[in-house]
Design an enzyme around this catalytic site. Structure first.
Site, PDB file in Angstrom:
ATOM      1  N   GLY A  19      43.238  70.224  51.027  1.00  0.00           N
ATOM      2  CA  GLY A  19      42.703  71.348  50.262  1.00  0.00           C
ATOM      3  C   GLY A  19      43.616  71.803  49.141  1.00  0.00           C
ATOM      4  N   ASP A  27      54.025  75.206  62.328  1.00  0.00           N
ATOM      5  CA  ASP A  27      52.998  76.213  62.618  1.00  0.00           C
ATOM      6  C   ASP A  27      53.517  77.525  62.034  1.00  0.00           C
ATOM      7  OD1 ASP A  27      51.426  78.226  63.649  1.00  0.00           O
ATOM      8  OD2 ASP A  27      51.388  77.416  65.700  1.00  0.00           O
ATOM      9  N   ASN A  58      50.550  79.402  51.452  1.00  0.00           N
ATOM     10  CA  ASN A  58      49.173  78.964  51.219  1.00  0.00           C
ATOM     11  C   ASN A  58      48.375  78.772  52.513  1.00  0.00           C
ATOM     12  OD1 ASN A  58      46.956  77.319  49.734  1.00  0.00           O
ATOM     13  ND2 ASN A  58      47.790  75.850  51.223  1.00  0.00           N
ATOM     14  N   TYR A 111      38.993  88.735  57.481  1.00  0.00           N
ATOM     15  CA  TYR A 111      39.496  88.024  56.296  1.00  0.00           C
ATOM     16  C   TYR A 111      39.725  89.014  55.148  1.00  0.00           C
ATOM     17  CZ  TYR A 111      39.892  83.953  53.121  1.00  0.00           C
ATOM     18  OH  TYR A 111      40.340  82.996  52.222  1.00  0.00           O
ATOM     19  N   LYS A 113      43.450  89.419  53.584  1.00  0.00           N
ATOM     20  CA  LYS A 113      43.762  89.034  52.203  1.00  0.00           C
ATOM     21  C   LYS A 113      44.122  90.252  51.352  1.00  0.00           C
ATOM     22  CE  LYS A 113      43.461  84.559  52.586  1.00  0.00           C
ATOM     23  NZ  LYS A 113      44.661  83.720  52.456  1.00  0.00           N
ATOM     24  N   THR A 159      37.050  73.032  49.005  1.00  0.00           N
ATOM     25  CA  THR A 159      37.965  72.490  50.026  1.00  0.00           C
ATOM     26  C   THR A 159      37.233  72.630  51.369  1.00  0.00           C
ATOM     27  OG1 THR A 159      39.009  74.542  50.761  1.00  0.00           O
ATOM     28  CG2 THR A 159      39.919  73.550  48.750  1.00  0.00           C
ATOM     29  N   PRO A 160      37.786  72.027  52.434  1.00  0.00           N
ATOM     30  CA  PRO A 160      37.094  72.115  53.736  1.00  0.00           C
ATOM     31  C   PRO A 160      36.887  73.546  54.242  1.00  0.00           C
ATOM     32  CG  PRO A 160      38.732  70.362  53.776  1.00  0.00           C
ATOM     33  CD  PRO A 160      38.927  71.086  52.465  1.00  0.00           C
ATOM     34  N   GLN A 185      31.891  92.091  38.516  1.00  0.00           N
ATOM     35  CA  GLN A 185      30.521  92.611  38.663  1.00  0.00           C
ATOM     36  C   GLN A 185      30.480  93.919  39.442  1.00  0.00           C
ATOM     37  OE1 GLN A 185      27.823  88.803  39.117  1.00  0.00           O
ATOM     38  NE2 GLN A 185      29.605  88.641  40.461  1.00  0.00           N
TER      39      GLN A 185
HETATM   40  N1  LIG Z   1      38.951  77.231  49.225  1.00  0.00           N
HETATM   41  C1  LIG Z   1      38.560  78.466  48.997  1.00  0.00           C
HETATM   42  O1  LIG Z   1      37.385  78.723  48.698  1.00  0.00           O
HETATM   43  C2  LIG Z   1      39.547  79.601  49.064  1.00  0.00           C
HETATM   44  C3  LIG Z   1      39.213  80.805  48.418  1.00  0.00           C
HETATM   45  C4  LIG Z   1      40.102  81.870  48.507  1.00  0.00           C
HETATM   46  C5  LIG Z   1      41.295  81.734  49.178  1.00  0.00           C
HETATM   47  N2  LIG Z   1      41.601  80.560  49.800  1.00  0.00           N
HETATM   48  C6  LIG Z   1      42.867  80.479  50.524  1.00  0.00           C
HETATM   49  O2  LIG Z   1      43.561  79.327  50.108  1.00  0.00           O
HETATM   50  C7  LIG Z   1      44.429  78.893  51.148  1.00  0.00           C
HETATM   51  C8  LIG Z   1      44.249  77.402  51.356  1.00  0.00           C
HETATM   52  O3  LIG Z   1      42.934  77.166  51.810  1.00  0.00           O
HETATM   53  P1  LIG Z   1      42.130  75.805  51.581  1.00  0.00           P
HETATM   54  O4  LIG Z   1      40.919  76.147  50.856  1.00  0.00           O
HETATM   55  O5  LIG Z   1      43.036  74.740  51.069  1.00  0.00           O
HETATM   56  O6  LIG Z   1      41.716  75.531  53.109  1.00  0.00           O
HETATM   57  P2  LIG Z   1      41.920  74.239  54.042  1.00  0.00           P
HETATM   58  O7  LIG Z   1      41.306  74.624  55.340  1.00  0.00           O
HETATM   59  O8  LIG Z   1      41.444  73.037  53.350  1.00  0.00           O
HETATM   60  O9  LIG Z   1      43.504  74.133  54.197  1.00  0.00           O
HETATM   61  C9  LIG Z   1      44.253  75.028  54.960  1.00  0.00           C
HETATM   62  C10 LIG Z   1      45.470  74.314  55.500  1.00  0.00           C
HETATM   63  O10 LIG Z   1      46.237  75.256  56.267  1.00  0.00           O
HETATM   64  C11 LIG Z   1      46.657  74.595  57.448  1.00  0.00           C
HETATM   65  N3  LIG Z   1      46.911  75.567  58.523  1.00  0.00           N
HETATM   66  C12 LIG Z   1      45.993  76.312  59.202  1.00  0.00           C
HETATM   67  N4  LIG Z   1      46.611  77.021  60.159  1.00  0.00           N
HETATM   68  C13 LIG Z   1      47.933  76.733  60.074  1.00  0.00           C
HETATM   69  C14 LIG Z   1      49.076  77.142  60.791  1.00  0.00           C
HETATM   70  N5  LIG Z   1      48.984  78.008  61.824  1.00  0.00           N
HETATM   71  N6  LIG Z   1      50.283  76.661  60.434  1.00  0.00           N
HETATM   72  C15 LIG Z   1      50.384  75.775  59.402  1.00  0.00           C
HETATM   73  N7  LIG Z   1      49.339  75.326  58.694  1.00  0.00           N
HETATM   74  C16 LIG Z   1      48.125  75.803  59.041  1.00  0.00           C
HETATM   75  C17 LIG Z   1      45.519  73.642  57.806  1.00  0.00           C
HETATM   76  O11 LIG Z   1      45.946  72.618  58.698  1.00  0.00           O
HETATM   77  C18 LIG Z   1      45.114  73.136  56.431  1.00  0.00           C
HETATM   78  O12 LIG Z   1      45.834  71.986  56.055  1.00  0.00           O
HETATM   79  C19 LIG Z   1      44.089  79.756  52.367  1.00  0.00           C
HETATM   80  O13 LIG Z   1      45.049  80.797  52.498  1.00  0.00           O
HETATM   81  C20 LIG Z   1      42.733  80.322  52.026  1.00  0.00           C
HETATM   82  O14 LIG Z   1      42.469  81.549  52.671  1.00  0.00           O
HETATM   83  C21 LIG Z   1      40.753  79.501  49.749  1.00  0.00           C
END
Ligand SMILES: NC(=O)c1ccc[n+]([C@@H]2O[C@H](COP(=O)([O-])OP(=O)(O)OC[C@H]3O[C@@H](n4cnc5c(N)ncnc54)[C@H](O)[C@@H]3O)[C@@H](O)[C@H]2O)c1
Length: 257
Positions: free
Chosen positions: A17, A64, A91, A156, A160, A193-194, A257
Site C-alpha cells: 500500500g 509490530d 504510516n 477511525y 485519525k 490500496t488494500p 464541501q
Molecule cells: N488508502 C487509503 O484510502 C487511506 C486513506 C487515508 C489514510 N490512510 C492511512 O494510510 C496508512 C497506510 O494505509 P494503506 O492504505 O497503505 O493500508 P494497507 O492496509 O495497504 O497497509 C497498511 C500496512 O500496515 C501494516 N500494519 C498493520 N498493523 C500493523 C502493526 N500492528 N504493526 C506494523 N504494521 C502493521 C500492514 O501489515 C500493512 O502492510 C494507514 O495509516 C491508513 O489509515 C489510508
C-alpha cells in the site's frame, strides 16, 4: 541532485500500500529506507524489489508497532543499517467501521492501539535518533477521516483526529526546544490500496463499489498511492524546511464541501 539524497527513512507499514509506495519513491530520489511491518514477508519482498533498482537502498524489519520492545529493536536495527535515522514516517494503520451503537470496546481499543498509541511510543523512542541526525522530519499519516466525520467510522475518526493534533504538539515541542526537527500530518482520501477493499465491498463491490466512493470526491477519482507519495517526498526533503505543524490534505477536494 536527488531530492532526498542522504536521508535515512524509517517507514512503518512498509510492506504494501502507501508505505511500500513511499519506500519506492524515496529510494528513487536517493534515500535509504527501512521498511518495517508486522507482515515481514511482505516487507522483505518490497525491500528486495527496491534493491533491484537501487542496490543496498532498502532493508526490511519485522515490527509490530503496538509493541514497545519491537520499536526499540526496529529503531536500533534501522539506525545501525542506515547510519542513523533522519525521517520517521508513522504510516502503519488499520481502518475500522462501526457506529456508536455497533462498535465494540475491542474494536475501539485495537484502533487506538495501532493508529494512535504506536505513534506516541515510536516517536518518543525515535527522538534521540532524530536529534542526532538533524535536520529531521516526522511525518504522521492521518486521513481525511481525522478532519471530517462519518457515522460509521467512530474509532477511525477519533484515532485519525488524535494523530492530527499529536503532530502539532510534537512540532511545537521540537520547534520550541530549538531542534531542527519538523512534524506534519498527511490526510489522504480513499486511495487505491488494500485498506479500502472493505469500503468498496460495502458499496456493492467492484466498479459500483468504487463509484460510490468516487461520487464523494470533487476530482471524481480515487487517489493513487503516488498522489500521496509526492507529498511525502516534499516533507521528507529539505524543500519543506520551513514547514511544521501543518496538515496536508491529499483529498481531491473532499474536505472543502
Ligand atoms: N488508502 C487509503 O484510502 C487511506 C486513506 C487515508 C489514510 N490512510 C492511512 O494510510 C496508512 C497506510 O494505509 P494503506 O492504505 O497503505 O493500508 P494497507 O492496509 O495497504 O497497509 C497498511 C500496512 O500496515 C501494516 N500494519 C498493520 N498493523 C500493523 C502493526 N500492528 N504493526 C506494523 N504494521 C502493521 C500492514 O501489515 C500493512 O502492510 C494507514 O495509516 C491508513 O489509515 C489510508
Amino acid at each position: 541532485m536527488a531530492r532526498v539524497a542522504g536521508k535515512k527513512v524509517v517507514i512503518t507499514g512498509g510492506a504494501q500500500g502507501l508505505g511500500a509506495c513511499f519506500g519506492r519513491m524515496l529510494a528513487d530520489e536517493g534515500a535509504k529506507v527501512a521498511l518495517t511491518d508486522i507482515n515481514f514477508d511482505g516487507a522483505k519482498a518490497t525491500a528486495a524489489a527496491i534493491n533491484e533498482a537501487h542496490p543496498g537502498a532498502a532493508i526490511a524489519i519485522k515490527h509490530d508497532v503496538t509493541s514497545k520492545d519491537d520499536w526499540v529493536e526496529a529503531l536500533g536495527e534501522a539506525a545501525e543499517a542506515m547510519g542513523g535515522i533522519s525521517v520517521l514516517i508513522n504510516n502503519a494503520g488499520i481502518g475500522t467501521a462501526g457506529s456508536i451503537e455497533t462498535e465494540t470496546w475491542e474494536g475501539w481499543r485495537r484502533t487506538q492501539e495501532i493508529d494512535v498509541d504506536s505513534i506516541f511510543i515510536g516517536t518518543q523512542l525515535a527522538m534521540p535518533y532524530l536529534k542526532d541526525d538533524q535536520p529531521g522530519s516526522i511525518i504522521n499519516i492521518s486521513s481525511v477521516a481525522g478532519l471530517i466525520a462519518d457515522g460509521m467510522m467512530l474509532s477511525y475518526n477519533a484515532a485519525k483526529a488524535a494523530v492530527w493534533m499529536m503532530s502539532k504538539s510534537i512540532a511545537l515541542h521540537c520547534a520550541r526546544s530549538g531542534y531542527d526537527i519538523r512534524c506534519n500530518s498527511v490526510h489522504p482520501v480513499f486511495t487505491r490500496t488494500p485498506i479500502i477493499d472493505p469500503l468498496v465491498e460495502l458499496g456493492g463491490g467492484g466498479e459500483e463499489g468504487e463509484r460510490r466512493l468516487v461520487r464523494q470526491i470533487p476530482l471524481q477519482r480515487l487517489g493513487e498511492p503516488e498522489d500521496v507519495g509526492y507529498c511525502i517526498l516534499y516533507l521528507a526533503s529539505d524543500e519543506s524546511r520551513f514547514v511544521t505543524a501543518s496538515e496536508f490534505k491529499i483529498d481531491g477536494g473532499i474536505t472543502a464541501q
